[in-house]
Design a protein around this motif. Sequence first.
Motif, PDB file in Angstrom:
ATOM      1  N   ALA A   1      -3.078   2.775 -15.930  1.00  0.00           N
ATOM      2  CA  ALA A   1      -1.931   2.874 -15.952  1.00  0.00           C
ATOM      3  C   ALA A   1      -1.159   4.055 -15.222  1.00  0.00           C
ATOM      4  CB  ALA A   1      -1.326   2.427 -17.410  1.00  0.00           C
ATOM      5  N   GLU A   2      -1.889   5.122 -15.477  1.00  0.00           N
ATOM      6  CA  GLU A   2      -1.355   6.454 -14.921  1.00  0.00           C
ATOM      7  C   GLU A   2      -1.129   6.373 -13.420  1.00  0.00           C
ATOM      8  OE1 GLU A   2      -5.671   7.160 -14.871  1.00  0.00           O
ATOM      9  OE2 GLU A   2      -4.109   6.130 -16.288  1.00  0.00           O
ATOM     10  N   LEU A   3      -1.986   5.536 -12.698  1.00  0.00           N
ATOM     11  CA  LEU A   3      -1.893   5.330 -11.284  1.00  0.00           C
ATOM     12  C   LEU A   3      -0.751   4.496 -10.725  1.00  0.00           C
ATOM     13  CD1 LEU A   3      -5.837   5.462 -10.538  1.00  0.00           C
ATOM     14  CD2 LEU A   3      -4.287   7.299 -10.462  1.00  0.00           C
ATOM     15  N   SER A   4      -0.253   3.619 -11.705  1.00  0.00           N
ATOM     16  CA  SER A   4       0.576   2.829 -11.066  1.00  0.00           C
ATOM     17  C   SER A   4       1.986   3.401 -10.325  1.00  0.00           C
ATOM     18  CB  SER A   4       1.358   2.107 -12.343  1.00  0.00           C
ATOM     19  OG  SER A   4       2.033   1.084 -12.230  1.00  0.00           O
ATOM     20  N   PRO A   5       2.679   4.531 -10.928  1.00  0.00           N
ATOM     21  CA  PRO A   5       3.495   5.048  -9.980  1.00  0.00           C
ATOM     22  C   PRO A   5       3.101   5.321  -8.604  1.00  0.00           C
ATOM     23  CG  PRO A   5       3.614   6.002 -12.209  1.00  0.00           C
ATOM     24  CD  PRO A   5       2.194   5.139 -12.261  1.00  0.00           C
TER      25      PRO A   5
END
Length: 334
Positions: free
Chosen positions: A240-244
């Motif tokens: 999820a931390e790569l989503s942005p």
Amino acid sequence: MDSLTHLALGAAVGVAFMGRRVAPWKAALWGAACNTLPDLDVFIDHGDAVRNMVLHRGHSHSLFWLTLLAPLLALGAQRLMGGSFRRWWLTTWLALVTHPLLDLMTVYGTRLLLPFDDRPHAIGSVFIIDPLVTLPLLAGLAVALLRRRPQALRWNAAGLALAVAYVGWSALAQQQVRDAAIAAAHAQGLAPQRVLVTPAPLTTLLWRVVLVQDGHYHEGFKSLLDDDAPMAFERFDRGAELSPLLMPVEAAQEVRAFSQGFYKLARAGDELLITDLRMGQEPFYAFTFAVARRDADGQVRPQAPVQLSARVDAARGLAWLLPRMLGRPLPPPR
């Protein structure tokens, strides 16, 4: 579904609805050709690997467009092989539309309501290759084509009915596993936002369950022959931390939408990856794409998507699949 199943389904439909009005082999050949026709879209290059995936089973699988095409093809069949135009029209239409309707039962996603609805629809209760769909069709068709007695056509109808009944049963089994999976998840303190239940390869006895919850997903397997022990789930990071970072990348957004939210993100060196979690099992997936690269200065730059598929070794997979299908609680191959 696979090409052989579509050929068999179309041929069985052709024989069933043309009967002895023309030679059965002609009806079988025509039905097989019509049922294969929608998959010719695989030869269209949409520009990159992601678009080739998400646009497959598009307009060529639309019930509306296939319905418009049916009378034109039927006219050609009637002129080539004789017989009633109305009967050819019905047979051709059924041979065409049963293709996307069968594809609907797999998890891939079929845009069968175009041009009115662009969403890919999927029930996901049948694996893309399932012998219990294909073999009844082939067996009934073989008897109908090899034996000249009129009663032989009943074998084709019986094979077609068995295949349809099995597909219908798969949806009931899927719902049963879904209910058990949700109950097990709640008992273990999980509150998934999305639940995916799909059959393991070649069978509807064993099912794979994916639960998506916040920044993680959980994977478990349930055989219809399991004992009463609750399902066990393994937890995996969803990236999820790569989503942005991938938000501006169009290819990533296309996979997110097409996968209906069942995706994970990862980093491999400087490359950023997105995986469709629906097709495969951890860590082996058919559709993983490198869609962007992160430079030394931290900037994310989209790149032409590169497909990175991974498949479990066939021997290892079968050595796990068969006993697990029969209810033995074995961990999946990793």
